[in-house]
Design a protein around this motif. Structure first.
Motif, PDB file in Angstrom:
ATOM      1  N   UNK A  31      16.608  36.728  51.914  1.00 28.34           N
ATOM      2  CA  UNK A  31      16.746  37.577  53.089  1.00 28.34           C
ATOM      3  C   UNK A  31      17.531  36.866  54.184  1.00 28.34           C
ATOM      4  N   UNK A  34      18.230  29.653  57.023  1.00 27.64           N
ATOM      5  CA  UNK A  34      18.133  29.163  58.392  1.00 27.64           C
ATOM      6  C   UNK A  34      18.415  27.671  58.447  1.00 27.64           C
ATOM      7  N   UNK A  91      14.053  32.639  53.802  1.00 26.05           N
ATOM      8  CA  UNK A  91      13.058  33.704  53.692  1.00 26.05           C
ATOM      9  C   UNK A  91      13.542  34.669  52.618  1.00 26.05           C
ATOM     10  N   UNK A  95       8.722  38.998  51.864  1.00 24.00           N
ATOM     11  CA  UNK A  95       7.837  38.370  52.843  1.00 24.00           C
ATOM     12  C   UNK A  95       8.618  37.971  54.074  1.00 24.00           C
ATOM     13  N   UNK A  96       7.918  37.798  55.172  1.00 27.98           N
ATOM     14  CA  UNK A  96       8.619  37.333  56.367  1.00 27.98           C
ATOM     15  C   UNK A  96       8.421  35.851  56.597  1.00 27.98           C
ATOM     16  N   UNK A  97       7.697  35.159  55.704  1.00 28.06           N
ATOM     17  CA  UNK A  97       7.503  33.732  55.916  1.00 28.06           C
ATOM     18  C   UNK A  97       8.744  32.976  55.488  1.00 28.06           C
ATOM     19  N   UNK A  98       8.878  31.762  56.017  1.00 25.77           N
ATOM     20  CA  UNK A  98      10.037  30.912  55.762  1.00 25.77           C
ATOM     21  C   UNK A  98       9.576  29.672  55.021  1.00 25.77           C
ATOM     22  N   UNK A  99      10.325  29.299  53.977  1.00 16.20           N
ATOM     23  CA  UNK A  99      10.060  28.074  53.212  1.00 16.20           C
ATOM     24  C   UNK A  99      11.068  27.023  53.647  1.00 16.20           C
ATOM     25  N   UNK A 100      10.560  25.835  53.992  1.00 16.14           N
ATOM     26  CA  UNK A 100      11.418  24.761  54.479  1.00 16.14           C
ATOM     27  C   UNK A 100      11.714  23.729  53.395  1.00 16.14           C
TER      28      UNK A 100
ATOM     29  N   UNK B  33       2.632  31.895  63.258  1.00 19.07           N
ATOM     30  CA  UNK B  33       2.519  31.024  62.096  1.00 19.07           C
ATOM     31  C   UNK B  33       1.946  29.667  62.506  1.00 19.07           C
ATOM     32  N   UNK B  35       2.038  25.859  60.871  1.00 21.16           N
ATOM     33  CA  UNK B  35       2.623  24.997  59.850  1.00 21.16           C
ATOM     34  C   UNK B  35       2.026  23.598  59.969  1.00 21.16           C
ATOM     35  N   UNK B  42       9.196  18.448  55.233  1.00 27.22           N
ATOM     36  CA  UNK B  42       9.429  19.666  55.978  1.00 27.22           C
ATOM     37  C   UNK B  42       8.119  20.374  56.283  1.00 27.22           C
ATOM     38  N   UNK B  43       8.113  21.285  57.237  1.00 33.49           N
ATOM     39  CA  UNK B  43       6.895  22.021  57.568  1.00 33.49           C
ATOM     40  C   UNK B  43       6.419  22.867  56.376  1.00 33.49           C
ATOM     41  N   UNK B  45       3.813  26.061  55.402  1.00 32.03           N
ATOM     42  CA  UNK B  45       3.066  27.155  56.007  1.00 32.03           C
ATOM     43  C   UNK B  45       1.586  27.078  55.630  1.00 32.03           C
ATOM     44  N   UNK B  48      -0.219  32.821  58.274  1.00 36.24           N
ATOM     45  CA  UNK B  48       0.648  33.746  59.004  1.00 36.24           C
ATOM     46  C   UNK B  48      -0.173  34.928  59.478  1.00 36.24           C
ATOM     47  N   UNK B  98       9.897  40.421  60.605  1.00 39.27           N
ATOM     48  CA  UNK B  98      11.030  40.872  59.833  1.00 39.27           C
ATOM     49  C   UNK B  98      11.816  39.782  59.160  1.00 39.27           C
ATOM     50  N   UNK B  99      11.271  38.551  59.125  1.00 39.24           N
ATOM     51  CA  UNK B  99      11.938  37.486  58.388  1.00 39.24           C
ATOM     52  C   UNK B  99      13.042  36.797  59.132  1.00 39.24           C
ATOM     53  N   UNK B 102      12.292  31.737  63.600  1.00 34.43           N
ATOM     54  CA  UNK B 102      11.145  31.555  64.459  1.00 34.43           C
ATOM     55  C   UNK B 102      11.488  30.711  65.669  1.00 34.43           C
TER      56      UNK B 102
END
Lengths: 110, 113
Positions: A31, A34, A91, A95-100, B33, B35, B42-43, B45, B48, B98-99, B102
């Motif tokens: 999606x 970042x 992302x 889902x709206x979560x973000x993986x780093x 969120x 983290x 990295x952070x 999660x 949420x 909405x993704x 942040x």
């Protein structure tokens, strides 16, 4: 499994020496991709969002690009104040979560 | 626009003690969120929230971690009892949802001794 991998882990450059940081992702239904900058003792600071392959964004000495499998953060003629950890994240559509990723620690010597 | 506020900035506790962190997100941000960022990583999660409800807590160690979001605004994260491996920076972030990207707070650095 959705995953974000960054390389190199650490990079030391001389002031003015241009280079690129890599971020590869295996996220189904991307999606957004970042880039964040993180200084010691601080939270990540948002830099760019890229949404589709071929997209590019620029901010001062930084330019982010995106392909179908990876993203690059190009740093042109860096200065010591560009020293920081650069984090890539993604992302995905469900889902709206973000993986780093784990980040690249960039150090610029004067 | 005020940023994401977190407190305390630092906390040192002994293992098996309890600790709580507080977060106040950007006004109007529905998604919040928490983290966990271990040194050199990295952070990751933990949980949420979308308004008052939990959207994802799949990586929250529920035997010792709990979180709530009061009236869809402030949030607290609690650890009880703490373990040595909980030493990390706990970051709170918020977004419109909405993704999209942040905004993060400065984090709380927890040291468990």
């Amino acid at each position: 499994e959705d995953q974000v991998t960054q390389s190199p882990e650490a990079l030391r450059l001389q002031e003015g020496e241009s280079s690129s940081l890599n971020c590869s992702y295996t996220v189904s239904g991307l999606r957004g991709l970042f880039w964040y900058r993180q200084d010691p003792g601080k939270g990540p600071e948002f830099l760019f969002t890229l949404y589709s392959a071929g997209e590019e964004k620029e901010k001062e000495r930084l330019k982010a690009t995106l392909t179908k499998k990876e993203s690059f953060l190009h740093i042109t003629a860096p200065k010591p104040e560009d020293s920081a950890t650069y984090l890539c994240a993604s992302s995905y559509s469900s889902a709206s979560k973000i993986i780093f990723g784990s980040g690249t620690r960039l150090s610029i010597r004067p | 626009e005020a940023g994401v506020a977190q407190s305390p900035r630092y906390k040192i506790i002994e293992k098996r003690q309890s600790v709580a962190f507080w977060c106040n997100p950007i006004s109007g941000h529905a998604t919040l969120y928490w983290y966990q960022q271990i040194l050199g990583q990295g952070p990751k999660l933990l949980i949420q929230f979308q308004n008052n409800g939990v959207v994802d807590d799949s990586q929250l160690p529920k035997d010792r971690f709990s979180a709530e979001r009061l009236k869809g605004v402030d949030s607290t994260l609690k650890i009880q009892p703490a373990k040595l491996e909980d030493s990390a920076v706990y970051l709170c972030a918020s977004s419109l949802g909405g993704g999209d990207g942040y905004t993060f707070g400065s984090g709380t650095r927890l040291t468990v001794v």
